[in-house]
Enzyme design. Structure first.
Site, mmCIF file in Angstrom:
data_model
loop_
_atom_site.group_PDB
_atom_site.id
_atom_site.type_symbol
_atom_site.label_atom_id
_atom_site.label_comp_id
_atom_site.label_asym_id
_atom_site.label_seq_id
_atom_site.Cartn_x
_atom_site.Cartn_y
_atom_site.Cartn_z
ATOM 1 N N ARG A 63 0.457 -2.263 17.190
ATOM 2 C CA ARG A 63 0.340 -0.805 17.123
ATOM 3 C C ARG A 63 -0.775 -0.194 17.946
ATOM 4 O O ARG A 63 -0.635 0.900 18.482
ATOM 5 C CB ARG A 63 0.075 -0.420 15.672
ATOM 6 C CG ARG A 63 1.325 -0.102 15.005
ATOM 7 C CD ARG A 63 1.089 0.328 13.626
ATOM 8 N NE ARG A 63 2.305 -0.057 12.933
ATOM 9 C CZ ARG A 63 2.468 -0.041 11.658
ATOM 10 N NH1 ARG A 63 1.473 0.332 10.884
ATOM 11 N NH2 ARG A 63 3.607 -0.379 11.127
ATOM 12 N N ARG A 68 -4.434 -3.671 11.953
ATOM 13 C CA ARG A 68 -3.547 -4.280 10.949
ATOM 14 C C ARG A 68 -2.183 -4.609 11.544
ATOM 15 O O ARG A 68 -1.579 -3.783 12.242
ATOM 16 C CB ARG A 68 -3.360 -3.299 9.789
ATOM 17 C CG ARG A 68 -2.393 -3.779 8.729
ATOM 18 C CD ARG A 68 -2.288 -2.742 7.642
ATOM 19 N NE ARG A 68 -1.709 -1.522 8.141
ATOM 20 C CZ ARG A 68 -0.462 -1.128 7.898
ATOM 21 N NH1 ARG A 68 0.347 -1.868 7.162
ATOM 22 N NH2 ARG A 68 -0.021 0.015 8.372
ATOM 23 N N GLU A 127 8.908 -6.118 13.066
ATOM 24 C CA GLU A 127 8.100 -4.964 13.473
ATOM 25 C C GLU A 127 7.113 -5.410 14.532
ATOM 26 O O GLU A 127 7.001 -6.607 14.832
ATOM 27 C CB GLU A 127 7.384 -4.370 12.254
ATOM 28 C CG GLU A 127 8.360 -3.767 11.249
ATOM 29 C CD GLU A 127 7.681 -3.150 10.037
ATOM 30 O OE1 GLU A 127 6.491 -2.829 10.104
ATOM 31 O OE2 GLU A 127 8.359 -3.019 9.014
ATOM 32 N N HIS A 158 -2.702 6.794 10.342
ATOM 33 C CA HIS A 158 -1.772 6.144 9.420
ATOM 34 C C HIS A 158 -2.446 5.211 8.421
ATOM 35 O O HIS A 158 -2.051 5.158 7.264
ATOM 36 C CB HIS A 158 -0.767 5.349 10.261
ATOM 37 C CG HIS A 158 0.288 4.639 9.494
ATOM 38 N ND1 HIS A 158 1.203 5.295 8.704
ATOM 39 C CD2 HIS A 158 0.587 3.316 9.382
ATOM 40 C CE1 HIS A 158 2.029 4.416 8.151
ATOM 41 N NE2 HIS A 158 1.661 3.210 8.530
ATOM 42 N N HIS A 160 -0.269 5.372 13.751
ATOM 43 C CA HIS A 160 1.098 4.855 13.879
ATOM 44 C C HIS A 160 1.696 5.489 15.126
ATOM 45 O O HIS A 160 1.617 6.709 15.305
ATOM 46 C CB HIS A 160 1.929 5.211 12.645
ATOM 47 C CG HIS A 160 3.185 4.397 12.531
ATOM 48 N ND1 HIS A 160 4.240 4.549 13.405
ATOM 49 C CD2 HIS A 160 3.553 3.417 11.679
ATOM 50 C CE1 HIS A 160 5.203 3.701 13.080
ATOM 51 N NE2 HIS A 160 4.809 2.995 12.037
HETATM 52 P P1 FAD Z 1 -1.918 4.323 -2.662
HETATM 53 O O1 FAD Z 1 -0.536 3.897 -2.834
HETATM 54 O O2 FAD Z 1 -2.202 5.377 -1.656
HETATM 55 O O3 FAD Z 1 -2.436 4.814 -4.078
HETATM 56 C C1 FAD Z 1 -3.705 5.398 -4.210
HETATM 57 C C2 FAD Z 1 -3.791 5.986 -5.596
HETATM 58 O O4 FAD Z 1 -5.126 6.391 -5.886
HETATM 59 C C3 FAD Z 1 -2.932 7.219 -5.792
HETATM 60 O O5 FAD Z 1 -2.349 7.115 -7.067
HETATM 61 C C4 FAD Z 1 -3.941 8.365 -5.759
HETATM 62 O O6 FAD Z 1 -3.538 9.518 -6.454
HETATM 63 C C5 FAD Z 1 -5.111 7.692 -6.458
HETATM 64 N N1 FAD Z 1 -6.418 8.290 -6.208
HETATM 65 C C6 FAD Z 1 -7.032 8.485 -5.025
HETATM 66 N N2 FAD Z 1 -8.238 9.039 -5.220
HETATM 67 C C7 FAD Z 1 -8.398 9.197 -6.558
HETATM 68 C C8 FAD Z 1 -9.416 9.727 -7.388
HETATM 69 N N3 FAD Z 1 -10.560 10.235 -6.892
HETATM 70 N N4 FAD Z 1 -9.237 9.725 -8.731
HETATM 71 C C9 FAD Z 1 -8.092 9.255 -9.266
HETATM 72 N N5 FAD Z 1 -7.080 8.753 -8.528
HETATM 73 C C10 FAD Z 1 -7.244 8.719 -7.188
HETATM 74 N N6 FAD Z 1 2.438 -0.638 4.494
HETATM 75 C C11 FAD Z 1 3.227 -1.732 4.531
HETATM 76 O O7 FAD Z 1 2.766 -2.847 4.278
HETATM 77 N N7 FAD Z 1 4.560 -1.597 4.852
HETATM 78 C C12 FAD Z 1 5.129 -0.400 5.139
HETATM 79 O O8 FAD Z 1 6.312 -0.323 5.396
HETATM 80 C C13 FAD Z 1 4.294 0.751 5.118
HETATM 81 N N8 FAD Z 1 4.807 1.971 5.419
HETATM 82 C C14 FAD Z 1 4.017 3.066 5.289
HETATM 83 C C15 FAD Z 1 4.567 4.321 5.498
HETATM 84 C C16 FAD Z 1 3.807 5.462 5.291
HETATM 85 C C17 FAD Z 1 4.413 6.819 5.513
HETATM 86 C C18 FAD Z 1 2.448 5.333 4.888
HETATM 87 C C19 FAD Z 1 1.612 6.549 4.659
HETATM 88 C C20 FAD Z 1 1.890 4.079 4.708
HETATM 89 C C21 FAD Z 1 2.665 2.946 4.904
HETATM 90 N N9 FAD Z 1 2.130 1.671 4.702
HETATM 91 C C22 FAD Z 1 2.937 0.580 4.763
HETATM 92 C C23 FAD Z 1 0.779 1.508 4.189
HETATM 93 C C24 FAD Z 1 0.860 1.275 2.665
HETATM 94 O O9 FAD Z 1 1.860 2.106 2.130
HETATM 95 C C25 FAD Z 1 -0.443 1.570 1.982
HETATM 96 O O10 FAD Z 1 -1.496 0.936 2.637
HETATM 97 C C26 FAD Z 1 -0.400 1.076 0.546
HETATM 98 O O11 FAD Z 1 0.703 1.618 -0.123
HETATM 99 C C27 FAD Z 1 -1.669 1.467 -0.159
HETATM 100 O O12 FAD Z 1 -1.536 1.191 -1.517
HETATM 101 P P2 FAD Z 1 -2.745 1.536 -2.463
HETATM 102 O O13 FAD Z 1 -2.339 1.151 -3.833
HETATM 103 O O14 FAD Z 1 -3.983 0.981 -1.905
HETATM 104 O O15 FAD Z 1 -2.910 3.129 -2.343
HETATM 105 C C1 SIN Z 2 6.476 1.291 9.318
HETATM 106 O O1 SIN Z 2 7.460 1.210 8.604
HETATM 107 O O2 SIN Z 2 6.501 1.397 10.542
HETATM 108 C C2 SIN Z 2 5.153 1.267 8.652
HETATM 109 C C3 SIN Z 2 4.805 -0.119 8.374
HETATM 110 C C4 SIN Z 2 3.363 -0.238 8.070
HETATM 111 O O3 SIN Z 2 2.608 0.729 8.152
HETATM 112 O O4 SIN Z 2 2.961 -1.358 7.770
#
Ligand code: FAD
Ligand code: SIN
Length: 525
Positions: free
Chosen positions: A289, A385, A114, A350, A242
């Protein structure tokens, strides 16, 4: 009123919350609250994969260098080293839990590339890596008798000495966290959850913008809660757009077209079909990015077009079907066959690079309060990032936080003096329009004035407009019986205020913060 006592309170069921909970459960009772269904969050939508050093010719040093370069030299070198050198062990643990990453015909992991990566190092499960990880982690959590998940439970605020009438300065290390007030969305009751330790794993804040790849739950709640509790928040000016979300204006959130497609050879083109990245960076469509998103933004401004194209037509159809089946199917569903047609794309908000400042064990300045995942700021990402480093960061720091919390848990007591939530004097707010219109205004302000390219004038305008929305919303919040929507709006306004203030304070263009008032000669232009 309901009171509950747990050893470990975890807020959020993404990769950060679940991977922490699984480890914490070895030392006590864990309660995870999550505001929607457990599966919902950014994690399940992650496409490209998870970056880790697996085989030669890749090395930790190369991954460290790529991360530092992408971060525009604002990453913390020690944190980068910790994250990258621990990557292989954390990936092996995921695999041991049952996560399946794609392999090639020789039985080795099929590593993708990537933007900003000098090697192929992104482990993936087709283009649905996040869903694979989320599902397996959830299965393991459901099997664990020490873990309880409360779905549709919204964390409103953290419990600190403030609730006993003692206020401390923001950033003080004297502040202690005793759990959280949590709204049960099914019966509208507010629970007092007392905990020895609390982990905030609430994800990002993409919904502060009108166009985002983030799911609706990404409203910056954890960041706002910790700020209100006196925690240190940093680097909020670095919001990652993104470069390639699918241009399909009626759809929310915006569907992502993974950068791994560019890693497989897809090329960015103008509306009239010409390549343009050579004008901006020698790494072309695979530059980091911040650079690619800015280049697209610039081309759109020059031409006045609403979108540009990503051309994947020359990629072998079998590669598309094997590696990118979800993207192929999604585009086909709106009449675009990506093996024959170019894909219309626009940048979309993103990833929140900054957040709750934590140390190398995920500890915030507030005692017994940890943060991990997108809501945290570990120092890994600096000013931008590196792709696919965020799932990795969550794993590494949730692991480290669990080690710290487990080693201390027996020495931490509950604070039974915390009072129940006081709803005296509040009434049901019958007019949702007061919330929805303010949200639309906020998102418009942020998208138009605090987007990919900024200026002092735009930021000042945004701040002035926000003050009005903030005052109106605080007033409504004080008078209303609490609902998720009013809390989310308030949190988004808090987060927007932090983004604007930190952008105003940064008197330079750096990484994702690009201001026309601080012109910069880019190395690769
Ligand atoms: P999340 O997975 O967002 O979980 C947050 C949780 O907190 C959820 O369960 C939500 O309901 C809960 N929550 C929030 N507020 C409250 C509240 N007030 N009370 C109770 N619960 C709450 N990163 C990579 O490294 N590789 C990738 O390929 C990649 N692709 C991506 C593609 C997309 C479309 C997106 C949107 C992001 C991508 N990212 C990627 C970024 C990555 O997915 C996220 O940064 C990561 O999953 C965040 O994980 P997390 O556990 O911090 O939060
Ligand atoms: C992507 O698949 O392009 C998202 C990867 C990321 O947000 O780290």
């Amino acid at each position: 009123m309901i009171r509950k006592k747990v050893d470990f309170l975890v807020i959020g069921t993404g990769i950060a919350g679940l991977s922490y909970a699984l480890k914490a459960a070895s030392a006590g009772k864990v309660c995870i609250v999550t505001k929607s269904e457990a599966v919902e969050g950014a994690t399940r939508y992650a496409q490209g994969g998870i970056a880790a050093v697996m085989y030669t010719p890749d090395t930790y040093e190369k991954h460290i260098r790529d991360t530092m370069i992408a971060g525009d030299d604002l990453s913390d070198p020690e944190i980068v080293r910790i994250t990258i050198t621990e990557s292989t062990s954390r990936i092996k643990e995921l695999i041991a839990l049952g996560v399946e990453f794609d392999k090639n015909s020789s039985g080795r992991y099929d590593l993708a590339k990537e933007g900003g990566h000098s090697e192929f190092r992104v482990l993936h499960h087709k283009d649905q890596t996040g869903a694979e990880i989320e599902n397996i982690l959830l299965q393991r959590v459901y099997e664990n008798k020490n873990i309880e998940i409360l779905e549709n439970h919204f964390a409103i605020d953290l419990l600190t000495q403030h609730h006993l009438g003692i206020d401390q300065e923001t950033g003080s290390e004297e502040i202690e966290c005793f759990g959280a007030y949590v709204l049960n969305k099914s019966n509208h009751q507010i629970m007092t959850v007392l905990a020895r330790t609390t982990m905030v794993a609430t994800g990002g804040a993409g919904n502060v913008y009108a166009t985002t790849t983030n799911p609706p739950v990404a409203t910056g709640d954890g960041i706002a809660m910790v700020k209100r509790a006196g925690g240190i928040i940093e680097k909020m000016e670095f919001i990652q757009f993104h470069p390639t979300s699918l241009y399909n204006p009626a759809e929310k959130p915006s569907f992502l077209i993974t950068e791994a497609l560019r890693g497989s050879g897809a090329v960015l083109k103008t509306f009239s079909g010409k390549e343009f990245m050579q004008k901006y960076d020698s790494r072309l469509s695979l530059a980091p990015r911040d650079i690619v998103a800015r280049a697209i933004d610039n081309e759109m401004k020059i031409s006045g077009d609403d979108y540009l194209y990503l051309d994947a037509r020359h990629i072998d159809k079998q590669v598309i079907l094997n590696h990118f089946p979800a993207i192929y199917a999604k585009c086909l569903s709106i009449g675009i066959d990506i093996t024959r047609d170019m894909i219309p794309i626009v940048p979309a908000a993103h990833y929140t690079c900054g957040g709750i400042k934590v140390d190398e064990y995920g500890r915030s300045n507030i005692r017994n309060l940890y943060a991990s995942g997108e809501c945290s700021s570990t120092g890994l990402h600096g000013a931008n990032r590196l792709a696919s480093n965020s799932l990795l960061e969550s794993l590494v720091f949730s692991h480290r936080a669990s080690q710290d919390a487990v080693s201390r848990i027996k020495s931490i007591s509950f604070n039974n003096s915390i009072p129940d939530w006081n709803a005296l004097g509040t009434v049901y707010n019958e007019e949702m329009v007061l919330i929805t219109q303010s949200l639309r205004e906020l998102q418009g302000i942020m998208s138009n004035y605090v987007g990919i390219v900024r200026s002092n004038l735009r930021l000042k305008r945004a701040q002035d407009r926000l003050h009005i929305l903030y005052a109106e919303t605080e007033d409504l919040y004080e008078k209303s019986v609490l609902t998720e929507k009013i809390c989310e709006l308030r949190n988004l306004l808090n987060v927007a205020g932090l983004i604007i203030q930190m952008a105003m304070d940064r008197k330079e263009s750096r990484g994702l913060h690009h201001s026309i008032d601080y012109p910069r000669q880019y190395k690769n232009f």
